[in-house]
Design a protein around this motif. Structure first.
Motif, PDB file in Angstrom:
ATOM      1  N   LYS A  98       0.824  -1.207   0.000  1.00 35.58           N
ATOM      2  CA  LYS A  98       0.000   0.000   0.000  1.00 35.58           C
ATOM      3  C   LYS A  98       0.860   1.260   0.000  1.00 35.58           C
ATOM      4  N   GLY A  99       0.226   2.370  -0.342  1.00 34.15           N
ATOM      5  CA  GLY A  99       0.928   3.637  -0.368  1.00 34.15           C
ATOM      6  C   GLY A  99       1.003   4.298   0.999  1.00 34.15           C
ATOM      7  N   ILE A 100       1.445   5.551   0.988  1.00 35.86           N
ATOM      8  CA  ILE A 100       1.634   6.287   2.236  1.00 35.86           C
ATOM      9  C   ILE A 100       0.596   7.389   2.439  1.00 35.86           C
ATOM     10  N   GLN A 101      -0.369   7.516   1.517  1.00 33.51           N
ATOM     11  CA  GLN A 101      -1.303   8.634   1.653  1.00 33.51           C
ATOM     12  C   GLN A 101      -2.165   8.536   2.898  1.00 33.51           C
ATOM     13  N   GLY A 102      -2.334   7.330   3.421  1.00 24.20           N
ATOM     14  CA  GLY A 102      -3.069   7.183   4.662  1.00 24.20           C
ATOM     15  C   GLY A 102      -2.361   7.815   5.850  1.00 24.20           C
ATOM     16  N   SER A 103      -1.072   8.111   5.678  1.00 25.24           N
ATOM     17  CA  SER A 103      -0.292   8.735   6.758  1.00 25.24           C
ATOM     18  C   SER A 103      -0.198  10.244   6.603  1.00 25.24           C
ATOM     19  N   ALA A 104      -0.808  10.796   5.561  1.00 28.29           N
ATOM     20  CA  ALA A 104      -0.801  12.246   5.393  1.00 28.29           C
ATOM     21  C   ALA A 104      -1.527  12.897   6.564  1.00 28.29           C
ATOM     22  N   GLY A 105      -0.877  13.859   7.206  1.00 26.01           N
ATOM     23  CA  GLY A 105      -1.454  14.541   8.349  1.00 26.01           C
ATOM     24  C   GLY A 105      -1.193  13.855   9.671  1.00 26.01           C
ATOM     25  N   ARG A 106      -0.607  12.679   9.646  1.00 22.27           N
ATOM     26  CA  ARG A 106      -0.323  11.953  10.882  1.00 22.27           C
ATOM     27  C   ARG A 106       0.839  12.611  11.632  1.00 22.27           C
ATOM     28  N   ASP A 107       0.910  12.394  12.928  1.00 20.37           N
ATOM     29  CA  ASP A 107       1.993  12.930  13.748  1.00 20.37           C
ATOM     30  C   ASP A 107       3.336  12.421  13.216  1.00 20.37           C
ATOM     31  N   PRO A 108       4.249  13.323  12.837  1.00 21.42           N
ATOM     32  CA  PRO A 108       5.550  12.899  12.326  1.00 21.42           C
ATOM     33  C   PRO A 108       6.327  12.001  13.282  1.00 21.42           C
ATOM     34  N   VAL A 109       6.131  12.183  14.588  1.00 25.52           N
ATOM     35  CA  VAL A 109       6.824  11.334  15.561  1.00 25.52           C
ATOM     36  C   VAL A 109       6.375   9.884  15.412  1.00 25.52           C
ATOM     37  N   ALA A 110       5.089   9.685  15.186  1.00 28.30           N
ATOM     38  CA  ALA A 110       4.568   8.331  14.991  1.00 28.30           C
ATOM     39  C   ALA A 110       5.090   7.735  13.691  1.00 28.30           C
ATOM     40  N   ILE A 111       5.196   8.557  12.653  1.00 30.32           N
ATOM     41  CA  ILE A 111       5.723   8.087  11.376  1.00 30.32           C
ATOM     42  C   ILE A 111       7.194   7.706  11.525  1.00 30.32           C
ATOM     43  N   ALA A 112       7.945   8.519  12.265  1.00 30.87           N
ATOM     44  CA  ALA A 112       9.363   8.231  12.500  1.00 30.87           C
ATOM     45  C   ALA A 112       9.536   6.873  13.165  1.00 30.87           C
ATOM     46  N   ALA A 113       8.649   6.545  14.092  1.00 27.36           N
ATOM     47  CA  ALA A 113       8.728   5.249  14.775  1.00 27.36           C
ATOM     48  C   ALA A 113       8.492   4.112  13.788  1.00 27.36           C
ATOM     49  N   VAL A 114       7.595   4.310  12.833  1.00 23.26           N
ATOM     50  CA  VAL A 114       7.323   3.286  11.818  1.00 23.26           C
ATOM     51  C   VAL A 114       8.559   3.042  10.945  1.00 23.26           C
ATOM     52  N   LEU A 115       9.280   4.116  10.639  1.00 24.03           N
ATOM     53  CA  LEU A 115      10.479   3.978   9.809  1.00 24.03           C
ATOM     54  C   LEU A 115      11.554   3.139  10.495  1.00 24.03           C
ATOM     55  N   ARG A 116      11.531   3.096  11.825  1.00 22.47           N
ATOM     56  CA  ARG A 116      12.511   2.326  12.587  1.00 22.47           C
ATOM     57  C   ARG A 116      12.013   0.914  12.925  1.00 22.47           C
ATOM     58  N   ASP A 117      10.766   0.588  12.585  1.00 22.42           N
ATOM     59  CA  ASP A 117      10.234  -0.711  13.006  1.00 22.42           C
ATOM     60  C   ASP A 117      10.804  -1.847  12.162  1.00 22.42           C
ATOM     61  N   LYS A 118      10.405  -3.080  12.477  1.00 27.69           N
ATOM     62  CA  LYS A 118      10.969  -4.258  11.820  1.00 27.69           C
ATOM     63  C   LYS A 118      10.613  -4.336  10.342  1.00 27.69           C
ATOM     64  N   THR A 119       9.474  -3.774   9.979  1.00 25.39           N
ATOM     65  CA  THR A 119       9.055  -3.819   8.577  1.00 25.39           C
ATOM     66  C   THR A 119       9.955  -2.954   7.714  1.00 25.39           C
ATOM     67  N   HIS A 120      10.237  -1.734   8.170  1.00 27.55           N
ATOM     68  CA  HIS A 120      11.032  -0.814   7.366  1.00 27.55           C
ATOM     69  C   HIS A 120      12.532  -0.961   7.611  1.00 27.55           C
ATOM     70  N   SER A 121      12.914  -1.230   8.826  1.00 28.22           N
ATOM     71  CA  SER A 121      14.302  -1.602   9.159  1.00 28.22           C
ATOM     72  C   SER A 121      15.352  -0.546   8.831  1.00 28.22           C
ATOM     73  N   TYR A 122      14.988   0.721   8.906  1.00 29.23           N
ATOM     74  CA  TYR A 122      15.978   1.766   8.661  1.00 29.23           C
ATOM     75  C   TYR A 122      16.725   2.079   9.957  1.00 29.23           C
ATOM     76  N   THR A 123      17.965   1.637  10.025  1.00 27.63           N
ATOM     77  CA  THR A 123      18.795   1.881  11.196  1.00 27.63           C
ATOM     78  C   THR A 123      19.499   3.227  11.043  1.00 27.63           C
ATOM     79  N   GLU A 124      20.250   3.621  12.073  1.00 31.96           N
ATOM     80  CA  GLU A 124      20.993   4.880  11.987  1.00 31.96           C
ATOM     81  C   GLU A 124      22.103   4.809  10.947  1.00 31.96           C
ATOM     82  N   ALA A 125      22.493   3.616  10.549  1.00 39.83           N
ATOM     83  CA  ALA A 125      23.463   3.481   9.461  1.00 39.83           C
ATOM     84  C   ALA A 125      22.838   3.878   8.127  1.00 39.83           C
ATOM     85  N   HIS A 126      21.522   3.765   8.032  1.00 40.90           N
ATOM     86  CA  HIS A 126      20.808   4.176   6.825  1.00 40.90           C
ATOM     87  C   HIS A 126      20.350   5.626   6.931  1.00 40.90           C
TER      88      HIS A 126
END
Length: 235
Positions: A98-126
């Motif tokens: 699915k796309g990301i339009q469902g996250s438009a307007g969402r709290d950026p802090v919550a989105i940031a947490a999703v970017l670090r979760d197991k699905t997205h796996s973006y570490t500080e090295a990335h």
């Protein structure tokens, strides 16, 4: 009736507040545009080594768009941010994600947490903490409804070609040339023929390059530009 007189100290404070508010708004737009470039290709934007393996949750492993390409946000969610419901519904880029339009307007802090979760796996090295903040801000506040500005069936932008030519000749031609061929280490602009990609890059800039982001001019200016760029020579 006597004119209302505002004390000088209050006038100065109000002026400072306006300047400060304007600066904050400008800084936010800069962060959003940078987030858009990270969405495109984070390692190029940050001058990092590109990933060498498939992203763990990328479904088309070993395919044409695997390896480093699978780490690009746009590869799963699309240039139009609609994922499986947009331009990437079919074809070689289709992932069923699915796309990301469902996250438009969402709290950026919550989105940031999703970017670090197991699905997205973006570490500080990335992505650094600043990177994550900018990318999350883009997802929350930087998306546009691409279907309002692109005719998907015709693969054209819903813009004014004449205005687009004027914008191009005064803003873009200095680097890209009047025919879109001046930059020789990339294909001619007219060869791209992807209005959603063009819209994204005109608004946010090209990852890792000094190309200006025209986000503050509004999406219609970008649509006008795309309408003209699509008429440039393809070879």
């Amino acid at each position: 009736m006597r004119a209302l007189r505002i004390p000088m100290a209050l006038s100065l404070a109000f002026a400072i507040m306006l300047v400060s508010t304007g600066a904050q708004a400008g800084e936010q737009e800069s962060s959003i545009a940078r987030g858009g470039r990270l969405y495109d290709k984070f390692w190029t934007e940050n001058k990092l080594s590109k990933p060498t393996d498939d992203h763990a949750t990328y479904p088309n492993k070993g395919g044409k768009y695997g390896k480093e390409v699978s780490w690009r946000c746009k590869e799963c969610h699309g240039w139009d941010y609609l994922g499986k419901d947009g331009a990437y519904a079919t074809g070689g880029h289709a992932t069923g994600i699915k796309g990301i339009q469902g996250s438009a307007g969402r709290d950026p802090v919550a989105i940031a947490a999703v970017l670090r979760d197991k699905t997205h796996s973006y570490t500080e090295a990335h992505l650094s903490e600043r990177d994550v903040a900018d990318l999350a801000l883009f997802v929350s506040k930087g998306q546009i409804e691409m279907t309002k500005f692109v005719d998907y069936a015709a693969k054209k932008a819903k813009g004014d070609v004449v205005k687009g030519e004027q914008y191009y000749n005064t803003v873009c031609a200095g680097c890209h040339g009047m025919d879109g061929k001046k930059i020789t280490n990339a294909e001619p602009l007219g060869a791209v023929q992807n209005p959603q990609e063009m819209m994204h890059k005109i608004m946010n800039g090209q990852a890792g390059e000094s190309m200006p982001a025209l986000r503050l001019f509004g999406p219609q200016v970008s649509a006008d530009l795309v309408s003209y760029v699509l008429t440039l020579p393809r070879q």
